[in-house]
Design a protein around this motif. Structure first.
Motif, PDB file in Angstrom:
ATOM      1  N   ILE A   1       0.669  -0.666   0.037  1.00 41.65           N
ATOM      2  CA  ILE A   1      -0.326   0.257  -0.134  1.00 41.65           C
ATOM      3  C   ILE A   1       0.703   0.734  -0.078  1.00 41.65           C
ATOM      4  O   ILE A   1       0.948   1.766   0.967  1.00 41.65           O
ATOM      5  N   GLU A   2       0.892   1.617  -0.678  1.00 45.22           N
ATOM      6  CA  GLU A   2       1.097   3.623  -1.255  1.00 45.22           C
ATOM      7  C   GLU A   2       0.779   4.399  -0.309  1.00 45.22           C
ATOM      8  O   GLU A   2       1.652   4.953   0.569  1.00 45.22           O
ATOM      9  N   ASP A   3      -0.567   4.687  -0.041  1.00 45.44           N
ATOM     10  CA  ASP A   3      -1.063   5.972   1.090  1.00 45.44           C
ATOM     11  C   ASP A   3      -1.862   5.047   2.096  1.00 45.44           C
ATOM     12  O   ASP A   3      -2.592   5.426   1.072  1.00 45.44           O
ATOM     13  N   PRO A   4      -2.046   4.367   2.983  1.00 49.38           N
ATOM     14  CA  PRO A   4      -2.886   4.053   3.767  1.00 49.38           C
ATOM     15  C   PRO A   4      -4.070   4.394   3.555  1.00 49.38           C
ATOM     16  O   PRO A   4      -5.259   3.889   4.447  1.00 49.38           O
ATOM     17  N   GLU A   5      -3.453   5.988   4.334  1.00 51.17           N
ATOM     18  CA  GLU A   5      -4.344   6.956   4.676  1.00 51.17           C
ATOM     19  C   GLU A   5      -5.717   7.471   3.979  1.00 51.17           C
ATOM     20  O   GLU A   5      -6.627   7.748   4.006  1.00 51.17           O
ATOM     21  N   SER A   6      -5.506   7.362   2.235  1.00 47.10           N
ATOM     22  CA  SER A   6      -5.978   7.782   1.191  1.00 47.10           C
ATOM     23  C   SER A   6      -7.394   6.932   0.928  1.00 47.10           C
ATOM     24  O   SER A   6      -7.722   7.334  -0.189  1.00 47.10           O
ATOM     25  N   PHE A   7      -7.140   5.242   1.573  1.00 41.92           N
ATOM     26  CA  PHE A   7      -8.155   4.709   1.126  1.00 41.92           C
ATOM     27  C   PHE A   7      -9.892   5.134   1.759  1.00 41.92           C
ATOM     28  O   PHE A   7     -10.084   5.724   2.660  1.00 41.92           O
ATOM     29  N   GLN A   8     -10.996   4.248   0.834  1.00 50.01           N
ATOM     30  CA  GLN A   8     -12.090   4.983   1.158  1.00 50.01           C
ATOM     31  C   GLN A   8     -12.588   3.721   0.632  1.00 50.01           C
ATOM     32  O   GLN A   8     -12.779   2.895  -0.005  1.00 50.01           O
ATOM     33  N   ILE A   9     -13.922   3.223   1.428  1.00 52.78           N
ATOM     34  CA  ILE A   9     -14.063   1.886   1.852  1.00 52.78           C
ATOM     35  C   ILE A   9     -16.026   2.253   0.504  1.00 52.78           C
ATOM     36  O   ILE A   9     -17.156   3.485   0.912  1.00 52.78           O
ATOM     37  N   PHE A  10     -16.488   1.440  -0.152  1.00 57.09           N
ATOM     38  CA  PHE A  10     -17.590   1.375  -1.238  1.00 57.09           C
ATOM     39  C   PHE A  10     -18.018   0.215  -0.690  1.00 57.09           C
ATOM     40  O   PHE A  10     -17.925  -1.164  -0.810  1.00 57.09           O
ATOM     41  N   ASN A  11     -19.615   1.009  -0.502  1.00 54.75           N
ATOM     42  CA  ASN A  11     -20.565  -0.470  -0.025  1.00 54.75           C
ATOM     43  C   ASN A  11     -21.474  -0.341  -1.494  1.00 54.75           C
ATOM     44  O   ASN A  11     -21.647   0.556  -1.304  1.00 54.75           O
ATOM     45  N   PRO A  12     -21.903  -1.495  -1.752  1.00 54.42           N
ATOM     46  CA  PRO A  12     -22.190  -1.858  -3.102  1.00 54.42           C
ATOM     47  C   PRO A  12     -23.965  -1.725  -2.696  1.00 54.42           C
ATOM     48  O   PRO A  12     -24.939  -0.925  -3.093  1.00 54.42           O
ATOM     49  N   GLN A  13     -24.251  -1.775  -1.101  1.00 54.59           N
ATOM     50  CA  GLN A  13     -25.432  -1.714  -0.848  1.00 54.59           C
ATOM     51  C   GLN A  13     -25.632   0.372  -0.734  1.00 54.59           C
ATOM     52  O   GLN A  13     -26.707   0.187  -0.535  1.00 54.59           O
ATOM     53  N   ASP A  14     -25.151   1.034  -0.050  1.00 50.43           N
ATOM     54  CA  ASP A  14     -24.656   2.447  -0.415  1.00 50.43           C
ATOM     55  C   ASP A  14     -24.143   2.558  -0.809  1.00 50.43           C
ATOM     56  O   ASP A  14     -22.772   3.706  -0.872  1.00 50.43           O
ATOM     57  N   PRO A  15     -24.366   2.348  -2.480  1.00 51.60           N
ATOM     58  CA  PRO A  15     -23.447   3.215  -3.851  1.00 51.60           C
ATOM     59  C   PRO A  15     -22.651   4.977  -3.466  1.00 51.60           C
ATOM     60  O   PRO A  15     -21.922   5.155  -3.962  1.00 51.60           O
ATOM     61  N   ASN A  16     -23.525   5.662  -2.902  1.00 54.17           N
ATOM     62  CA  ASN A  16     -24.126   7.235  -3.205  1.00 54.17           C
ATOM     63  C   ASN A  16     -22.743   7.236  -1.663  1.00 54.17           C
ATOM     64  O   ASN A  16     -22.507   8.701  -2.297  1.00 54.17           O
ATOM     65  N   PHE A  17     -22.292   6.744  -0.971  1.00 55.69           N
ATOM     66  CA  PHE A  17     -21.763   7.337   0.512  1.00 55.69           C
ATOM     67  C   PHE A  17     -20.960   6.080   0.677  1.00 55.69           C
ATOM     68  O   PHE A  17     -20.308   5.130   0.880  1.00 55.69           O
ATOM     69  N   LYS A  18     -19.668   6.630   0.757  1.00 53.75           N
ATOM     70  CA  LYS A  18     -17.748   5.809   0.866  1.00 53.75           C
ATOM     71  C   LYS A  18     -17.670   6.424   2.748  1.00 53.75           C
ATOM     72  O   LYS A  18     -17.758   7.615   2.542  1.00 53.75           O
ATOM     73  N   SER A  19     -17.025   5.565   2.974  1.00 52.73           N
ATOM     74  CA  SER A  19     -16.978   5.487   5.313  1.00 52.73           C
ATOM     75  C   SER A  19     -15.665   5.570   4.673  1.00 52.73           C
ATOM     76  O   SER A  19     -15.056   5.167   3.804  1.00 52.73           O
ATOM     77  N   ARG A  20     -14.479   5.987   6.007  1.00 50.92           N
ATOM     78  CA  ARG A  20     -13.332   6.254   5.632  1.00 50.92           C
ATOM     79  C   ARG A  20     -13.094   5.108   6.009  1.00 50.92           C
ATOM     80  O   ARG A  20     -13.545   4.163   7.353  1.00 50.92           O
ATOM     81  N   VAL A  21     -11.468   4.772   6.620  1.00 47.53           N
ATOM     82  CA  VAL A  21     -11.095   3.741   7.335  1.00 47.53           C
ATOM     83  C   VAL A  21      -8.956   4.029   7.412  1.00 47.53           C
ATOM     84  O   VAL A  21      -8.815   4.718   6.626  1.00 47.53           O
ATOM     85  N   GLU A  22      -9.082   4.050   9.003  1.00 47.21           N
ATOM     86  CA  GLU A  22      -7.569   4.250   9.326  1.00 47.21           C
ATOM     87  C   GLU A  22      -6.931   4.073   8.390  1.00 47.21           C
ATOM     88  O   GLU A  22      -6.366   4.887   8.044  1.00 47.21           O
ATOM     89  N   LEU A  23      -6.429   2.899   8.318  1.00 52.62           N
ATOM     90  CA  LEU A  23      -4.893   2.934   7.676  1.00 52.62           C
ATOM     91  C   LEU A  23      -5.647   1.211   7.432  1.00 52.62           C
ATOM     92  O   LEU A  23      -5.565   0.450   7.704  1.00 52.62           O
TER      93      LEU A  23
END
Length: 818
Positions: free
Chosen positions: A169-191
């Motif tokens: 992983i290049e930048d662990p803090e730049s990722f977000q979680i995509f949930n297909p059940q709620d595709p228009n809103f993504k949540s943050r993941v710490e690392l």
């Protein structure tokens, strides 16, 4: 000029100075900037160099373009009936703004991306940056988008050998979680992290927030690349922002589509697929009526098929049991008449059923699918036009609401039109239902009359007529529905989009960004503006005297001369370097004194300044020296009893001097010291007394000065700074000519007010200004040799008369032009 001060400049002015004040000012400004030419040149070079590297390191952006023709549809039958209702503008006419909105809509972008595989972006690293690649991927990443996925960040893939690879992983803090059940809103993941960094090609890599496989295509051991997962909603939003749609001109119905992207092939593929999806969407809208009709007919056929099969079975069974197959001649005539009426009745009932269905559609708030009346055999042109118009309005509402909310004027306007058409259609449907019921009642009454004739037939024939009548009714309805279904299918198959792709996407060969030439020009301009601006601000905020012309404007007395910078450590250039340009400056000042104090055999000169360090001692001792060289018996008096300097300049010991003569009975003749040069004597200031001001204010000082004047031709006073001490003001009464010394780049501009106060409030007369330490590198354009050509002293050239100072090349060039 003051009344007692004669006109100093009796020499003709330099030709360059005659009536060219504005040109002089421009040249002064140019000189001021040109003295910093190395810095300006370096900054300009750095600006161009920075722009060059910016061009090299910036990813090129290309413009991909295509065009679509939006055609106007033909008016529907009966559309001319709406000319007075205000709905004709929407009848069969494409709204260019709506088409632009559709092409830029989020829903169309989502549909387009569904046909392209762009959710995984691949990158390769070059010398300075990471570049995205498209097509011919070394590996292929297959993602299960039905599961939660970590998106947005870069994942580094390094091929270890033919079968394995390593992920990091290049930048662990730049990722977000995509949930297909709620595709228009993504949540943050710490690392975000991957537990096992080494994997096998084709292996399922899964975890709480990821599930994908990596397939090898053409990757080689040691090859490094990056990939990034992007969910479709985010990708669609970015593409909607990047794409541009505009008409080619105000009167044209040709739309230009543009997309700026670093990947030309990707842009071409996306625009082409976008246009195909756009046309398919239009075709689907056109086919919707036929699909609704087929669906309606299929629903009716499901019921009539069973009735037809049952009636056929009963007819065959009755014929078999009763051994009767044909009707009599009278029965046949009655059956034919009854069959015609039954056809009319079936058509009326079908039309009535359609109208009731249409009324239910309208009563339910226009929810459901409209079926065209013409398909159901209704030839009423007004009803057909109303239904088609309502269908088109609803389709346009779907298009508009894809880009606007319910509260916008466009949506409210289309809603109002839909309501108006629905009201008109409601009234027409109610009227049509009443008319159809009347027709059906008339047909039923005529059928009852024929049924009386049927009752006259024998029982067997009457029953056969009944079975055959039921079978014929069902058969006619079935055949009618099959015919209409075939017509709807033919219509759907023959439908074509009204809009046409004029030009498929093509990319320009040259990038639109960065603009290399413009960036180089901007870099050059910034490289010039920044140092020039800094110099301008520095000069604006400078509180020191720099420009002789400005000094001349600020003081209330004439600026009698300018003394150049002494290029050596020698404090006596007049005596030790008689051919120097500095010495020539003092000679020029000496010549001016013949005009300032004419017809005086004995001359007393006073030199002062505002503060220490402005060069009054340097000027006074060299002025005394220039008179001594002339053969005048000259004496230099060191009257600065607080901070004496003359002794060290002449290599003498300040053991006795003026303070000794004033504070004791020693005669002034006993404190006179030889300077070591012919015709020049010196009275040093002597030991520093505790009360210098009081000593100089004694009557004894005046008597000493009178005696000195009788024995010497020229007496030079080296006085304390008038801006710092008070006794100098009393010394002005003993001198014939007074000089106030300023130093370029050292004296404050506010010091000019001290001199002006001496003249305006102190009543000091015959006082003149001198600018000392004039730098040749300041470049104010006042001629060669510090003062020559300024208007005082000897004008013009001095070639051959003193040691020349080598000017910079740019000053020599400008002098030649002048």
């Amino acid at each position: 000029m003051y009344p007692n001060s004669p006109q100093v400049n009796t020499q003709p002015q330099h030709p360059f100075l005659v009536n060219q004040e504005d040109e002089i000012d421009l040249k002064v400004i140019l000189f001021n900037y040109l003295q910093y030419w190395p810095i300006i040149l370096i900054c300009a070079f750095l600006g161009v160099l920075g722009a060059y590297f910016f061009n090299q390191f910036t990813t090129p952006i290309y413009k991909v373009e295509s065009t679509v023709i939006v055609k106007d549809e033909d008016k529907a039958l009966g559309a001319d009936l709406f000319e007075s209702t205000g709905f004709a503008g929407l009848q069969g006419k494409s709204n260019i703004e709506n088409e632009i909105g559709i092409l830029k809509s989020y829903s169309l972008a989502i549909a387009t991306l569904g046909k392209l595989d762009l959710n995984v972006q691949y990158f390769q690293e070059d010398l300075f940056k990471i570049n995205q690649i498209y097509g011919n991927y070394p590996v292929f990443v297959k993602v299960d988008w039905t599961k939660k996925q970590a998106v947005g960040g870069l994942i580094k893939l390094e091929v270890i050998d033919e079968n394995t690879f390593q992920l990091s992983i290049e930048d662990p803090e730049s990722f977000q979680i995509f949930n297909p059940q709620d595709p228009n809103f993504k949540s943050r993941v710490e690392l975000f992290s991957l537990p096992n960094s080494v994997y096998t090609f084709g292996e399922l890599i899964q975890g709480e927030f990821y599930e994908f496989t990596v397939e090898k295509v053409s990757a080689l051991p040691g090859e490094v690349l990056f990939f990034q997962l992007i969910d479709t909603p985010s990708l669609a939003l970015s593409l909607v922002e990047d794409i541009s749609v505009s008409p080619s001109n105000k009167q044209s119905s040709i739309l230009n589509l543009g997309l700026e992207t670093p990947l030309r092939r990707l842009g071409v593929d996306y625009l082409n697929q976008l246009m195909e999806t756009y046309l398919q969407r239009e075709l689907d809208e056109k086919n919707r009526t036929s699909e609704n009709t087929i669906r309606f007919i299929d629903q009716q056929l499901s019921g009539i098929t069973d009735s037809l099969r049952g009636s056929e079975t009963k007819l065959q069974q009755y014929r078999s049991e009763n051994k009767i197959f044909n009707l009599s001649q009278e029965g046949s005539i009655i059956f034919e008449r009854l069959s015609e009426l039954e056809k009319e009745k079936s058509a009326a009932e079908l039309n009535l059923k359609y109208l009731q269905t249409l009324r239910g559609y309208l009563n339910n708030g226009s929810k459901g699918d409209l079926v065209a009346p013409s398909i159901m055999g209704n030839a009423d042109p007004l009803l057909n036009a109303l239904v088609q118009n309502l269908s088109e309005l609803q389709a346009q509402r779907v298009q508009i609401t894809a880009n606007f909310t319910e509260q916008t004027p466009q949506v409210r306007d289309i809603n109002a039109k839909i309501q108006s058409v629905a009201n008109a259609l409601q009234e027409n449907v109610n009227s049509a239902i009443t008319n159809t019921q009347n027709v059906l009642a008339d047909v039923n009454s005529r059928i009852k009359m024929i049924e009386r004739d049927i009752n006259q037939l024998p029982q067997t024939e009457r029953n056969l007529l009944g079975y055959q009548r039921q079978f014929t009714i069902n058969e006619n309805i079935y055949i009618y529905f099959l015919q209409k279904k075939a017509e709807a299918e033919i219509t759907m198959a023959s439908n074509m989009p009204s809009n046409v792709i004029l030009d498929y996407a093509k990319s320009g060969q040259l990038p639109v960004a960065p603009k290399r030439s413009l960036n180089l020009l901007i870099g050059l301009i910034l490289g010039l503006i920044l140092p020039i601006g800094f110099i301008t601000v520095k000069d604006f905020l400078n509180t020191k005297i720099e420009d002789p012309k400005e000094l001349e404007k600020q003081i209330k007395v004439p600026l009698i001369g300018m003394i150049g910078r002494n290029g050596s450590e020698d404090a006596l250039p007049v005596l030790n370097s008689p051919r120097s340009s500095v010495t020539e400056s003092f000679r020029s000042l000496r010549a001016d004194l013949t005009y300032l104090s004419p017809q005086k055999e004995n001359l007393t000169l006073l030199f002062t300044s505002s503060i220490s360090g402005e060069g009054k001692t340097f000027v006074s001792l060299n002025m005394a020296s220039v008179f001594a060289l002339m053969g005048k018996k000259t004496i230099l008096l060191g009257l600065d009893l607080r901070k004496p300097r003359i002794a060290q300049d002449f290599g003498l010991v300040n053991d006795k001097g003026m303070s000794t003569a004033l504070s004791s009975s020693i005669s002034w003749r006993e404190v006179v010291k030889a300077s070591g040069f012919e015709n020049l004597d010196i009275i040093l200031s002597g030991p520093i007394p505790p009360n210098p001001a009081e000593l100089l204010l004694q009557e004894k000082f005046g008597k000493i000065i009178q005696e000195i004047k009788k024995e010497y031709d020229v007496v030079v006073f080296d006085c304390p700074p008038v801006g710092l001490v008070s006794e100098t003001k009393e010394l002005f009464g003993f001198s014939d000519v007074n000089f106030y010394v300023f130093r370029q780049g050292y004296s404050m501009k506010g010091n000019t007010q001290v001199l002006n106060n001496l003249v305006e409030k102190g009543g000091v007369t015959k006082i003149y200004g001198i600018l000392n330490d004039l730098h040749i590198d300041k470049g104010y354009g006042y001629g060669y040799g510090y003062g020559y050509g300024y208007g005082y002293g000897y004008g013009g050239n001095s070639y051959g008369y003193h040691e020349e100072v080598q000017l910079p090349w740019w000053k020599r060039a400008l002098r030649r032009r002048s």
